[in-house]
Design a protein around this motif. Structure first.
Motif, PDB file in Angstrom:
ATOM      1  N   TRP A 185      53.156  48.062  33.128  1.00 43.17           N
ATOM      2  CA  TRP A 185      52.397  48.880  34.057  1.00 43.17           C
ATOM      3  C   TRP A 185      50.940  49.020  33.626  1.00 43.17           C
ATOM      4  CZ3 TRP A 185      53.514  49.798  38.835  1.00 43.17           C
ATOM      5  CH2 TRP A 185      54.848  49.856  39.237  1.00 43.17           C
ATOM      6  N   VAL A 186      50.703  49.154  32.317  1.00 39.49           N
ATOM      7  CA  VAL A 186      49.327  49.270  31.813  1.00 39.49           C
ATOM      8  C   VAL A 186      48.533  48.018  32.152  1.00 39.49           C
ATOM      9  CG1 VAL A 186      47.916  49.373  29.719  1.00 39.49           C
ATOM     10  CG2 VAL A 186      49.877  50.895  29.971  1.00 39.49           C
ATOM     11  N   PHE A 187      49.113  46.843  31.884  1.00 34.76           N
ATOM     12  CA  PHE A 187      48.422  45.586  32.185  1.00 34.76           C
ATOM     13  C   PHE A 187      48.199  45.418  33.685  1.00 34.76           C
ATOM     14  CE2 PHE A 187      50.251  43.777  28.052  1.00 34.76           C
ATOM     15  CZ  PHE A 187      49.049  43.958  27.382  1.00 34.76           C
ATOM     16  N   THR A 188      49.216  45.782  34.468  1.00 32.70           N
ATOM     17  CA  THR A 188      49.115  45.613  35.919  1.00 32.70           C
ATOM     18  C   THR A 188      48.036  46.515  36.507  1.00 32.70           C
ATOM     19  OG1 THR A 188      51.470  45.056  36.056  1.00 32.70           O
ATOM     20  CG2 THR A 188      50.384  45.738  38.092  1.00 32.70           C
ATOM     21  N   LEU A 189      48.034  47.783  36.106  1.00 31.27           N
ATOM     22  CA  LEU A 189      47.030  48.717  36.612  1.00 31.27           C
ATOM     23  C   LEU A 189      45.623  48.321  36.166  1.00 31.27           C
ATOM     24  CD1 LEU A 189      48.950  52.091  36.111  1.00 31.27           C
ATOM     25  CD2 LEU A 189      48.478  50.918  38.271  1.00 31.27           C
ATOM     26  N   ALA A 190      45.506  47.834  34.923  1.00 31.53           N
ATOM     27  CA  ALA A 190      44.204  47.380  34.438  1.00 31.53           C
ATOM     28  C   ALA A 190      43.720  46.175  35.241  1.00 31.53           C
ATOM     29  CB  ALA A 190      44.295  47.024  32.957  1.00 31.53           C
ATOM     30  N   ALA A 191      44.638  45.257  35.547  1.00 29.80           N
ATOM     31  CA  ALA A 191      44.275  44.084  36.348  1.00 29.80           C
ATOM     32  C   ALA A 191      43.859  44.488  37.756  1.00 29.80           C
ATOM     33  CB  ALA A 191      45.453  43.110  36.402  1.00 29.80           C
ATOM     34  N   MET A 192      44.595  45.419  38.354  1.00 30.03           N
ATOM     35  CA  MET A 192      44.249  45.888  39.703  1.00 30.03           C
ATOM     36  C   MET A 192      42.865  46.517  39.714  1.00 30.03           C
ATOM     37  SD  MET A 192      47.903  47.513  40.939  1.00 30.03           S
ATOM     38  CE  MET A 192      47.221  48.066  42.514  1.00 30.03           C
ATOM     39  N   SER A 193      42.557  47.298  38.673  1.00 29.86           N
ATOM     40  CA  SER A 193      41.250  47.945  38.587  1.00 29.86           C
ATOM     41  C   SER A 193      40.135  46.914  38.441  1.00 29.86           C
ATOM     42  CB  SER A 193      41.230  48.907  37.397  1.00 29.86           C
ATOM     43  OG  SER A 193      39.954  49.491  37.239  1.00 29.86           O
ATOM     44  N   ALA A 194      40.352  45.920  37.563  1.00 26.51           N
ATOM     45  CA  ALA A 194      39.336  44.892  37.342  1.00 26.51           C
ATOM     46  C   ALA A 194      39.107  44.064  38.600  1.00 26.51           C
ATOM     47  CB  ALA A 194      39.756  43.995  36.175  1.00 26.51           C
ATOM     48  N   ILE A 195      40.196  43.707  39.278  1.00 28.84           N
ATOM     49  CA  ILE A 195      40.079  42.920  40.507  1.00 28.84           C
ATOM     50  C   ILE A 195      39.371  43.724  41.596  1.00 28.84           C
ATOM     51  CG2 ILE A 195      41.390  41.822  42.375  1.00 28.84           C
ATOM     52  CD1 ILE A 195      43.528  41.140  40.226  1.00 28.84           C
ATOM     53  N   GLY A 196      39.724  45.022  41.690  1.00 36.37           N
ATOM     54  CA  GLY A 196      39.090  45.866  42.698  1.00 36.37           C
ATOM     55  C   GLY A 196      37.605  46.065  42.462  1.00 36.37           C
ATOM     56  N   ASP A 197      37.201  46.095  41.191  1.00 38.68           N
ATOM     57  CA  ASP A 197      35.786  46.312  40.850  1.00 38.68           C
ATOM     58  C   ASP A 197      34.947  45.051  40.961  1.00 38.68           C
ATOM     59  OD1 ASP A 197      36.335  48.949  40.337  1.00 38.68           O
ATOM     60  OD2 ASP A 197      36.509  48.703  38.164  1.00 38.68           O
ATOM     61  N   ALA A 198      35.596  43.910  41.229  1.00 42.55           N
ATOM     62  CA  ALA A 198      34.865  42.639  41.276  1.00 42.55           C
ATOM     63  C   ALA A 198      34.034  42.486  42.541  1.00 42.55           C
ATOM     64  CB  ALA A 198      35.841  41.468  41.161  1.00 42.55           C
ATOM     65  N   GLY A 199      34.285  43.325  43.533  1.00 44.32           N
ATOM     66  CA  GLY A 199      33.501  43.277  44.761  1.00 44.32           C
ATOM     67  C   GLY A 199      33.827  42.108  45.671  1.00 44.32           C
ATOM     68  N   MET A 200      35.019  41.573  45.565  1.00 45.07           N
ATOM     69  CA  MET A 200      35.411  40.439  46.410  1.00 45.07           C
ATOM     70  C   MET A 200      35.974  40.942  47.740  1.00 45.07           C
ATOM     71  SD  MET A 200      37.251  37.867  43.658  1.00 45.07           S
ATOM     72  CE  MET A 200      38.509  39.073  43.214  1.00 45.07           C
ATOM     73  N   PRO A 201      36.033  40.075  48.750  1.00 43.81           N
ATOM     74  CA  PRO A 201      36.670  40.454  50.020  1.00 43.81           C
ATOM     75  C   PRO A 201      38.142  40.799  49.797  1.00 43.81           C
ATOM     76  CG  PRO A 201      35.394  38.442  50.259  1.00 43.81           C
ATOM     77  CD  PRO A 201      35.444  38.730  48.793  1.00 43.81           C
ATOM     78  N   ARG A 202      38.723  41.527  50.745  1.00 43.36           N
ATOM     79  CA  ARG A 202      40.112  41.963  50.603  1.00 43.36           C
ATOM     80  C   ARG A 202      41.067  40.787  50.436  1.00 43.36           C
ATOM     81  NH1 ARG A 202      42.235  46.247  54.869  1.00 43.36           N
ATOM     82  NH2 ARG A 202      40.574  47.381  53.786  1.00 43.36           N
ATOM     83  N   SER A 203      40.833  39.716  51.202  1.00 40.51           N
ATOM     84  CA  SER A 203      41.720  38.549  51.109  1.00 40.51           C
ATOM     85  C   SER A 203      41.646  37.919  49.715  1.00 40.51           C
ATOM     86  CB  SER A 203      41.343  37.517  52.167  1.00 40.51           C
ATOM     87  OG  SER A 203      39.987  37.119  52.017  1.00 40.51           O
ATOM     88  N   ALA A 204      40.446  37.880  49.128  1.00 39.49           N
ATOM     89  CA  ALA A 204      40.279  37.321  47.787  1.00 39.49           C
ATOM     90  C   ALA A 204      40.939  38.226  46.750  1.00 39.49           C
ATOM     91  CB  ALA A 204      38.800  37.140  47.466  1.00 39.49           C
ATOM     92  N   ASN A 205      40.838  39.542  46.947  1.00 34.05           N
ATOM     93  CA  ASN A 205      41.504  40.481  46.047  1.00 34.05           C
ATOM     94  C   ASN A 205      43.017  40.245  46.051  1.00 34.05           C
ATOM     95  OD1 ASN A 205      39.197  41.752  45.240  1.00 34.05           O
ATOM     96  ND2 ASN A 205      39.406  43.510  46.603  1.00 34.05           N
ATOM     97  N   PHE A 206      43.565  40.093  47.253  1.00 33.91           N
ATOM     98  CA  PHE A 206      45.009  39.882  47.390  1.00 33.91           C
ATOM     99  C   PHE A 206      45.428  38.568  46.723  1.00 33.91           C
ATOM    100  CE2 PHE A 206      48.678  38.148  49.680  1.00 33.91           C
ATOM    101  CZ  PHE A 206      49.584  39.188  49.502  1.00 33.91           C
ATOM    102  N   ALA A 207      44.672  37.508  46.960  1.00 31.08           N
ATOM    103  CA  ALA A 207      44.996  36.199  46.379  1.00 31.08           C
ATOM    104  C   ALA A 207      44.905  36.249  44.853  1.00 31.08           C
ATOM    105  CB  ALA A 207      44.048  35.137  46.937  1.00 31.08           C
ATOM    106  N   THR A 208      43.893  36.936  44.335  1.00 25.69           N
ATOM    107  CA  THR A 208      43.719  37.026  42.878  1.00 25.69           C
ATOM    108  C   THR A 208      44.852  37.812  42.245  1.00 25.69           C
ATOM    109  OG1 THR A 208      41.311  36.958  43.157  1.00 25.69           O
ATOM    110  CG2 THR A 208      42.142  37.721  41.034  1.00 25.69           C
ATOM    111  N   TYR A 209      45.223  38.912  42.879  1.00 26.74           N
ATOM    112  CA  TYR A 209      46.315  39.720  42.320  1.00 26.74           C
ATOM    113  C   TYR A 209      47.642  38.957  42.395  1.00 26.74           C
ATOM    114  CZ  TYR A 209      49.588  43.463  41.458  1.00 26.74           C
ATOM    115  OH  TYR A 209      50.603  44.229  40.934  1.00 26.74           O
ATOM    116  N   THR A 210      47.860  38.227  43.481  1.00 27.95           N
ATOM    117  CA  THR A 210      49.080  37.417  43.602  1.00 27.95           C
ATOM    118  C   THR A 210      49.142  36.369  42.497  1.00 27.95           C
ATOM    119  OG1 THR A 210      49.106  37.734  46.007  1.00 27.95           O
ATOM    120  CG2 THR A 210      50.396  35.900  45.120  1.00 27.95           C
ATOM    121  N   ALA A 211      47.991  35.725  42.230  1.00 26.85           N
ATOM    122  CA  ALA A 211      47.937  34.728  41.156  1.00 26.85           C
ATOM    123  C   ALA A 211      48.225  35.372  39.806  1.00 26.85           C
ATOM    124  CB  ALA A 211      46.565  34.058  41.138  1.00 26.85           C
TER     125      ALA A 211
END
Length: 208
Positions: free
Chosen positions: A29-55
């Motif tokens: 959970w710590v790694f997952t939440l940290a990854a979600m935070s980093a991806i969200g702060d990257a300023g990418m479009p929503r579709s790119a956020n979803f694709a990055t998190y899926t990867a």
């Protein structure tokens, strides 16, 4: 015993156990939440956020998926490999607990009561603590020194104060076997990395 229980589970029970393990895994959970935070702060479009998190998720479970896929699509060819892997895990299952304070003794008790190790060796710098550990008994064997304890160990856990980790690593450095895993329970990691890596050879796997 626990490995035998896992290998004899029905698919439904195995699925529920796997799901429960994921849910209660704090580190996951710590790694997952940290990854979600980093991806969200990257300023990418929503579709790119979803694709990055899926990867991220697919990469995180890729090893498990590969094993499941091999068993599902090539059951006969994968059976021999999985059986050999299970046998290796059963034979290389010697756990060493160095330091028998609150955390070390609790881990040792859990490992022994749940039969998680083929052999559990415990050690502490205090002779009185070692005497009490033998009386309980906390492990299958109590070693007088950390160097004695780690001979032929597959997993070594340093359950000592952060400031003592370097001294433990220095003591066990020449006595551990190649391929062993060394870890610790320290609450901070920068000092542990600095002090333990200075002594541990590259032939062991250090996981702070």
């Amino acid at each position: 015993k626990w490995m035998a229980a896992l290998t004899s589970m029905k698919p439904g029970k195995a699925f529920l156990l796997g799901g429960a393990t994921v849910i209660i895994s704090v580190k996951l959970w710590v790694f997952t939440l940290a990854a979600m935070s980093a991806i969200g702060d990257a300023g990418m479009p929503r579709s790119a956020n979803f694709a990055t998190y899926t990867a991220f998720v697919l990469l995180g479970v890729s090893t498990h998926l590969a094993i499941i896929a091999a068993a599902a699509f090539f059951p006969d060819r994968s059976r021999a490999f999985l059986d050999r892997s299970l046998l290796w895990l059963q034979n290389h299952n010697r756990v060493i607990m160095i330091g028998l304070g609150l955390i070390g003794s609790s881990l040792a008790r859990a490992v022994k009561e749940l039969d998680l190790a083929k052999e559990l060796v415990v050690s502490d710098a205090d002779a009185g603590v070692r005497k009490r550990a033998a009386e309980i008994p906390l492990g299958h064997r109590v070693a007088a020194t950390a160097a004695e304890a780690v001979k032929d160990a597959d997993l070594v856990i340093a359950c000592v104060p952060v400031g003592a980790c370097g001294a433990v690593a220095k003591e066990i450095a020449r006595h551990r076997k190649a391929g062993a895993i060394v870890s610790d329970v320290g609450s901070v990691k920068a000092a542990v990395l600095r002090d333990m890596q200075a002594w541990l050879p590259k032939t062991v796997h250090f996981i702070p």
